[in-house]
Write a protein that holds these residues in place. Structure first.
Motif, PDB file in Angstrom:
ATOM      1  N   SER A 540      51.884  30.133  66.836  1.00 22.78           N
ATOM      2  CA  SER A 540      52.098  30.793  68.142  1.00 22.78           C
ATOM      3  C   SER A 540      52.680  29.595  69.241  1.00 22.78           C
ATOM      4  O   SER A 540      51.861  28.738  69.021  1.00 22.78           O
ATOM      5  N   THR A 541      53.736  29.886  69.850  1.00 17.04           N
ATOM      6  CA  THR A 541      54.175  29.103  70.765  1.00 17.04           C
ATOM      7  C   THR A 541      54.331  29.647  71.970  1.00 17.04           C
ATOM      8  O   THR A 541      54.360  31.117  72.015  1.00 17.04           O
ATOM      9  N   ALA A 542      54.244  28.940  73.023  1.00 16.18           N
ATOM     10  CA  ALA A 542      54.173  29.524  74.569  1.00 16.18           C
ATOM     11  C   ALA A 542      55.196  28.586  75.325  1.00 16.18           C
ATOM     12  O   ALA A 542      55.204  27.409  75.195  1.00 16.18           O
ATOM     13  N   TRP A 543      56.177  29.397  76.246  1.00 16.05           N
ATOM     14  CA  TRP A 543      57.066  28.703  76.964  1.00 16.05           C
ATOM     15  C   TRP A 543      56.747  29.053  78.340  1.00 16.05           C
ATOM     16  O   TRP A 543      56.899  30.212  78.790  1.00 16.05           O
ATOM     17  N   ARG A 544      56.328  28.046  79.289  1.00 21.44           N
ATOM     18  CA  ARG A 544      56.123  28.200  80.572  1.00 21.44           C
ATOM     19  C   ARG A 544      55.264  29.497  80.743  1.00 21.44           C
ATOM     20  O   ARG A 544      55.298  30.177  81.847  1.00 21.44           O
ATOM     21  N   ASP A 545      54.166  29.452  80.056  1.00 21.68           N
ATOM     22  CA  ASP A 545      53.324  30.703  80.216  1.00 21.68           C
ATOM     23  C   ASP A 545      53.789  31.915  80.344  1.00 21.68           C
ATOM     24  O   ASP A 545      53.181  33.034  81.023  1.00 21.68           O
ATOM     25  N   ALA A 546      54.953  32.214  79.841  1.00 22.22           N
ATOM     26  CA  ALA A 546      55.668  33.287  79.927  1.00 22.22           C
ATOM     27  C   ALA A 546      56.385  34.069  78.820  1.00 22.22           C
ATOM     28  O   ALA A 546      56.147  35.303  78.537  1.00 22.22           O
ATOM     29  N   LEU A 547      56.737  33.247  78.258  1.00 16.49           N
ATOM     30  CA  LEU A 547      57.250  33.648  76.585  1.00 16.49           C
ATOM     31  C   LEU A 547      56.517  33.128  75.386  1.00 16.49           C
ATOM     32  O   LEU A 547      56.138  32.086  75.429  1.00 16.49           O
ATOM     33  N   PHE A 548      56.081  34.083  74.589  1.00 16.42           N
ATOM     34  CA  PHE A 548      55.363  33.699  73.602  1.00 16.42           C
ATOM     35  C   PHE A 548      55.667  34.213  72.166  1.00 16.42           C
ATOM     36  O   PHE A 548      56.249  35.482  72.174  1.00 16.42           O
ATOM     37  N   VAL A 549      55.771  33.277  71.188  1.00 20.43           N
ATOM     38  CA  VAL A 549      56.398  33.959  69.974  1.00 20.43           C
ATOM     39  C   VAL A 549      55.310  33.392  68.835  1.00 20.43           C
ATOM     40  O   VAL A 549      54.654  32.464  68.642  1.00 20.43           O
ATOM     41  N   THR A 550      55.125  34.394  68.025  1.00 15.27           N
ATOM     42  CA  THR A 550      54.312  34.244  66.927  1.00 15.27           C
ATOM     43  C   THR A 550      54.797  34.604  65.534  1.00 15.27           C
ATOM     44  O   THR A 550      55.503  35.709  65.358  1.00 15.27           O
ATOM     45  N   GLY A 551      54.499  33.929  64.658  1.00 18.69           N
ATOM     46  CA  GLY A 551      54.948  34.063  63.177  1.00 18.69           C
ATOM     47  C   GLY A 551      53.796  33.739  62.469  1.00 18.69           C
ATOM     48  O   GLY A 551      53.035  32.577  62.422  1.00 18.69           O
ATOM     49  N   GLY A 552      53.634  34.562  61.093  1.00 21.14           N
ATOM     50  CA  GLY A 552      52.502  34.303  60.383  1.00 21.14           C
ATOM     51  C   GLY A 552      52.751  35.012  59.012  1.00 21.14           C
ATOM     52  O   GLY A 552      53.775  35.639  58.915  1.00 21.14           O
ATOM     53  N   LEU A 553      52.043  34.270  57.795  1.00 22.80           N
ATOM     54  CA  LEU A 553      52.226  34.763  56.552  1.00 22.80           C
ATOM     55  C   LEU A 553      50.930  34.608  55.925  1.00 22.80           C
ATOM     56  O   LEU A 553      50.344  33.648  55.815  1.00 22.80           O
ATOM     57  N   ARG A 554      50.782  35.964  54.890  1.00 24.22           N
ATOM     58  CA  ARG A 554      49.422  35.683  54.254  1.00 24.22           C
ATOM     59  C   ARG A 554      49.597  35.941  52.812  1.00 24.22           C
ATOM     60  O   ARG A 554      50.688  36.919  52.416  1.00 24.22           O
ATOM     61  N   LEU A 555      49.277  35.136  52.090  1.00 23.48           N
ATOM     62  CA  LEU A 555      49.469  35.444  50.399  1.00 23.48           C
ATOM     63  C   LEU A 555      48.217  35.800  49.811  1.00 23.48           C
ATOM     64  O   LEU A 555      47.332  35.151  50.155  1.00 23.48           O
ATOM     65  N   GLU A 556      48.330  36.792  48.978  1.00 25.62           N
ATOM     66  CA  GLU A 556      47.197  37.123  48.543  1.00 25.62           C
ATOM     67  C   GLU A 556      47.287  37.155  46.921  1.00 25.62           C
ATOM     68  O   GLU A 556      48.472  37.318  46.349  1.00 25.62           O
ATOM     69  N   GLY A 563      51.507  43.513  37.987  1.00 28.71           N
ATOM     70  CA  GLY A 563      52.946  43.390  37.909  1.00 28.71           C
ATOM     71  C   GLY A 563      53.397  42.433  39.022  1.00 28.71           C
ATOM     72  O   GLY A 563      52.949  41.355  39.393  1.00 28.71           O
ATOM     73  N   ASP A 564      54.646  42.799  39.549  1.00 32.40           N
ATOM     74  CA  ASP A 564      55.036  42.293  40.591  1.00 32.40           C
ATOM     75  C   ASP A 564      54.488  42.331  42.086  1.00 32.40           C
ATOM     76  O   ASP A 564      54.812  41.461  42.720  1.00 32.40           O
ATOM     77  N   ASP A 565      53.216  42.872  42.089  1.00 39.36           N
ATOM     78  CA  ASP A 565      52.563  43.249  43.258  1.00 39.36           C
ATOM     79  C   ASP A 565      51.192  42.414  43.085  1.00 39.36           C
ATOM     80  O   ASP A 565      50.510  42.542  44.202  1.00 39.36           O
ATOM     81  N   ARG A 566      51.112  41.634  42.040  1.00 32.63           N
ATOM     82  CA  ARG A 566      49.845  40.828  41.930  1.00 32.63           C
ATOM     83  C   ARG A 566      49.494  40.036  43.168  1.00 32.63           C
ATOM     84  O   ARG A 566      48.603  39.720  43.512  1.00 32.63           O
ATOM     85  N   TYR A 567      50.821  39.295  43.625  1.00 32.01           N
ATOM     86  CA  TYR A 567      50.797  38.513  44.568  1.00 32.01           C
ATOM     87  C   TYR A 567      51.406  38.877  45.848  1.00 32.01           C
ATOM     88  O   TYR A 567      52.631  38.347  46.178  1.00 32.01           O
ATOM     89  N   PRO A 568      50.989  39.906  46.592  1.00 31.87           N
ATOM     90  CA  PRO A 568      51.538  40.309  47.927  1.00 31.87           C
ATOM     91  C   PRO A 568      51.503  39.372  48.961  1.00 31.87           C
ATOM     92  O   PRO A 568      50.920  38.574  48.978  1.00 31.87           O
ATOM     93  N   VAL A 569      52.820  39.378  49.567  1.00 33.64           N
ATOM     94  CA  VAL A 569      53.009  38.606  50.652  1.00 33.64           C
ATOM     95  C   VAL A 569      53.053  39.388  51.990  1.00 33.64           C
ATOM     96  O   VAL A 569      53.908  40.381  52.089  1.00 33.64           O
ATOM     97  N   LEU A 570      52.351  39.051  52.775  1.00 33.64           N
ATOM     98  CA  LEU A 570      52.335  39.770  54.071  1.00 33.64           C
ATOM     99  C   LEU A 570      52.685  39.103  55.406  1.00 33.64           C
ATOM    100  O   LEU A 570      52.047  38.293  55.996  1.00 33.64           O
TER     101      LEU A 570
END
Length: 851
Positions: A540-556, A563-570
């Protein structure tokens, strides 16, 4: 006793309400100055103790607790005086305790009272505390959606918080009552006391067929079966935090396809006296259309809390009973909850334990119309007359007498045991460790997801079995850069391992013996293990305490997928923008998320057809939901708020237990008619709609309301699907609109709360007509209750307004008079269908004593 005022400046109310003081950015990080620059003279003991504190982006409560631990001096305070959920940022290096307190509490009219080496934070002389301290919504610290507690301000995902104090004020004990009144976009049907299973009308639409539900946690420990959590003990709840939609899956993993509910229990200490005891007793009666007299009900509670802000513990016991709303549908329940907390200079340890036990009668539903039904010719003459059946000598037919309800009571027992450690370092990292176990035991519990009532299909036995889920989670959060409570960059790394063991009752089928016409079924037990490992990285990043951007990825890696769903990416991607417009603070947010649910879950394992393993189609797809939510939030301090959220979600692979045939099978030598179910993927569903909520607080008056509009609709149907849904159909049992309105008044010595909720316009089965068709003597009518022919039993519902009133009066010496009226309009039918009977108008009264 020594007193010294440590708060200077404007009075407390003026500094904590943006409506008067103007909207403020997140608190800057304050470095505590030297003694000479700030105060004259030495601080008296124990306020002269030198302390070191680095509290960035934490709640005021956590900062006070760590300050007390660092100095070795317990601090006693009240949430009525201080905005404990407010985000603060203070850095102090070997400064006097009194000076650091003065910095933390600057602008608040409180003073330190030293009593027996304990510092009590009390109102300054002449200060008036007209109402409890409240923190700005955007500055409130939340834990759901974060690996550690953090400010709500940068969150790109909408999170609703139900305060435990509001639950206690309104005497709310039912989960449905709390969620329907306070959380838009989520609807939980209010059911009869004899029902032990929650039924969600949808969480932003449908995420499964008849079993939509959010993933649930209690103090961060995953609940083994969310549909079994139906009650809340307001005496032990600090708050309930709710995420709707798949955005929570990046942090919470698979099965969070429709959202997350996190119940956070209290860990506060008692007053300065050291131990507090609260006892309450309520008794009353309900009116019912389906009995000859009023239905008695009572609820008894005792809660004990002790310790300080450094070491505290609590124990609460609740016991209640309700008579039979209809014949043999009585219930009783017991809840026992304990908690403990220990705070040191760099570590906070907390633990909680819960035991819930409930029994309810199966009930003889008076709306079920049962009649004898022929089962066909028996040319072999192999079956003698049994239980009212007609044998070969009576014309060659096997005929069943009218279905009879299952014997015995339903019983569910739930438990949770967990503990966590939060470790702060002198650098940028904060680490959390959590370990816990949650489980259940079921016996004869009715299936709430089946359109056929137990009295209609007695061969479909109640759920019996158990499950235990162990959760281990480790997270590390780095806060880097920036000069305020919200860092310029936040990096979250997390790893989680859960292990589930589930045992369920099953049926095995044997082919017909020579000379027999029907196959036989034999009781059995299945046992299954599931391992799920998840790893998360989020920035997560913040710019001037006004703009906030969040990106995340979970691997299970999840055993329940193949099959192809054995390792879901969320994934999760979100952005938020906060700006002050004079006295108004505006927040714009938007986020994207993806959630996934495996074909086999504890919910399906508990209430799926005991023979569903045989009917399970090869290659059954998991349920997947992706979507975007975008919203605007406007705040005028704590006086007024307005929020609007648009959500657009696409769900694929939703699983329905399709009734494909009516079979006749032998069980213990007796023929039974049994509906055969087959799990199938429905196809593609879209969930679109709006959520709106507003709140107004002026002095002692508080008003808040919610409104949700949902269009949950089938877009395409999967190849080979045999069920009753078609493209363009609305999803069954999902209300098109829901609304709530709450008003509260807190005066001198008394308080009252009035709440109204309503679900409007949905499609569901005509379960009364289904029961008549299934028990009909006409074979064609029996066959009509399967497959696409079930469409003939669809009907529209409109719902009732639920009105609830609670009032309390302080009569002195720690005693309060309590009065609660529930379902005051008295409706008992029509939600979520025409066969469910709810508790009628209920009036209760009693006393609450505090020592």
């Amino acid at each position: 006793m020594y007193r010294r005022a440590i708060g200077v400046g404007a009075v407390f109310a003026a500094t904590t309400t943006g409506a008067r003081a103007g909207a403020q950015p997140s608190p800057p990080c304050t470095a505590v100055a030297s003694e000479v620059a700030t105060h004259e003279g030495a601080w008296p003991a124990p306020l002269d103790a030198l302390v070191t504190l680095r509290a960035r982006g934490v709640s005021l409560r956590d900062a006070l607790d760590r300050l007390g631990a660092s100095s070795g001096v317990p601090l006693a305070y009240s949430s009525d005086l201080l905005p404990l959920d407010r985000t603060v940022c203070v850095v102090a290096e070997r400064r006097p305790l009194g000076l650091v307190l003065a910095t933390l509490l600057s602008g608040m009219s409180v003073q330190a009272s030293v009593v027996a080496r304990q510092v009590v934070l009390a109102p300054t002389a002449g200060a008036r505390v007209a109402e409890p301290a409240r923190v700005s919504v955007l500055e409130r610290v939340i834990v759901t959606g974060n690996a550690v507690a953090a400010s709500r301000r940068p969150s790109a995902v909408g999170v609703e918080v139900i305060d435990g104090e509001e639950l206690r004020l309104g005497g709310v004990g039912g989960l449905a009552t709390a969620l329907d009144a306070y959380v838009p976009g989520l609807w939980l049907w209010d059911q009869a006391p004899g029902s032990l299973v929650a039924q969600y009308g949808g969480v932003r639409g449908a995420s499964s067929f008849s079993t939509s539900y959010p993933k649930m946690y209690i103090d961060g420990v995953e609940v083994a079966n969310p549909l079994l959590v139906t009650q809340l003990d307001p005496d032990v709840v600090d708050r309930v935090e709710v995420i709707r939609g798949p955005q929570g899956s990046a942090l919470y993993g698979s099965d969070a396809i429709s959202g997350v509910i996190n119940v956070i229990t209290r860990h506060d200490g008692a007053s300065s006296s050291g131990v507090g005891v609260q006892v309450s007793s309520l008794a009353g009666a309900s009116a019912t259309q389906f009995g000859t007299s009023l239905v008695p009900t009572h609820d008894q509670r005792i809660a004990i809390r002790g310790g300080t802000n450094l070491r505290s513990g609590g124990l609460a016991l609740e016991f209640g009973q309700t008579g039979a709303v209809f014949p043999s549908a009585q219930s009783r329940q017991m809840t026992l909850v304990g908690d403990a907390r220990h705070v040191s200079a760099s570590t906070t340890l907390s633990g909680s334990a819960r035991l819930f036990d409930r029994r309810a009668g199966i009930g003889n539903n008076p709306l079920v119309v049962a009649s004898a039904a022929p089962m066909g010719d028996d040319p072999t003459g192999a079956y003698p007359t049994q239980g009212g059946a007609r044998g070969p000598g009576d014309g060659g037919y096997v005929r069943y007498s009218a279905p009879t309800p299952r014997d015995g009571d339903q019983h569910v027992r739930l438990y949770t045991l967990g503990g966590s450690a939060t470790i702060t370092t002198h650098g940028v990292w904060t680490h959390t460790l959590l370990a816990g176990i949650d489980g259940y035991r079921l016996d004869n519990v009715a299936d709430a997801t089946n359109p056929f009532d137990a009295g209609v299909d007695p061969s479909r036995r109640g759920a019996a079995g158990s499950a235990d889920r162990t959760t281990l989670r480790a997270s590390s959060v780095a806060q880097m850069g920036g000069g305020g409570a919200i860092p310029a960059t936040t990096l979250t790394l997390s790893a989680e391992q859960s292990v589930l063991r589930q045992r369920s009752a099953t049926l095995a089928v044997a082919p017909p013996s020579p000379g027999q016409r029907y196959s036989s079924v034999v009781d059995g037990v299945s046992s299954a293990w599931n391992h799920n490992t998840g790893m998360l990285a989020q920035v997560s990043t913040a710019w001037r305490d006004a703009l906030f951007v969040t990106g995340g990825l979970r691997l299970e890696r999840n055993d329940a997928f193949s099959g192809d769903d054995r390792y879901p990416v969320l994934p999760l991607l979100g952005v938020a923008f906060v700006r002050s417009l004079g006295p108004i603070e505006m927040k714009l947010r938007s986020s994207y998320g993806k959630g996934i649910r495996p074909p086999t879950t504890t919910v399906r394992g508990a209430w799926g057809d005991p023979m569903s393993a045989m009917g399970m189609r090869a290659g059954l797809d998991p349920e997947v939901q992706t979507g975007v939510e975008s919203g605007i939030e406007l705040y005028a301090g704590n006086m007024f708020s307005l929020q609007a959220t648009r959500f657009d979600q696409r769900a694929t692979g939703l699983i329905q237990n399709v009734a494909v045939a009516v079979d006749t099978q032998l069980r213990a030598g007796t023929p039974e008619r049994r509906i055969r179910f087959q799990p199938e993927n429905v196809g593609e569903i879209t969930n679109r709609g709006w959520e709106m909520q507003a709140a107004l607080r002026r002095g002692a008056l508080g008003v808040r309301g919610t409104f949700t509009s949902v269009d949950s609709r089938v877009r395409t149907v999967a190849d080979g699907y045999l069920g009753d849904l078609r493209a363009g159909d609305r999803m069954l049992a999902v209300p098109a609109r829901t609304a709530s309105l709450n008003a509260s008044w807190t005066g001198a010595g008394w308080s009252t709360t009035l709440a109204a909720t309503r679900a409007i316009d949905w499609i569901n089965y005509d379960r009364v007509a289904l029961s008549r068709a299934y028990t009909s003597s006409d074979g064609a009518e029996q066959r009509a209750v399967t497959g696409s022919r079930l469409r003939a039993f669809w009907r529209s519902y409109d719902g009732d307004t639920h009105l609830r009133l609670s009032a309390s009066r302080d009569v002195g010496r720690g005693l309060e008079l309590l009065v609660i009226g529930d379902n005051l309009f008295g409706g008992q039918l029509g939600e979520p269908d025409n066969l469910t009977i709810r508790q009628g108008r209920t009036i209760s009264g009693g006393l609450r004593a505090s020592f």
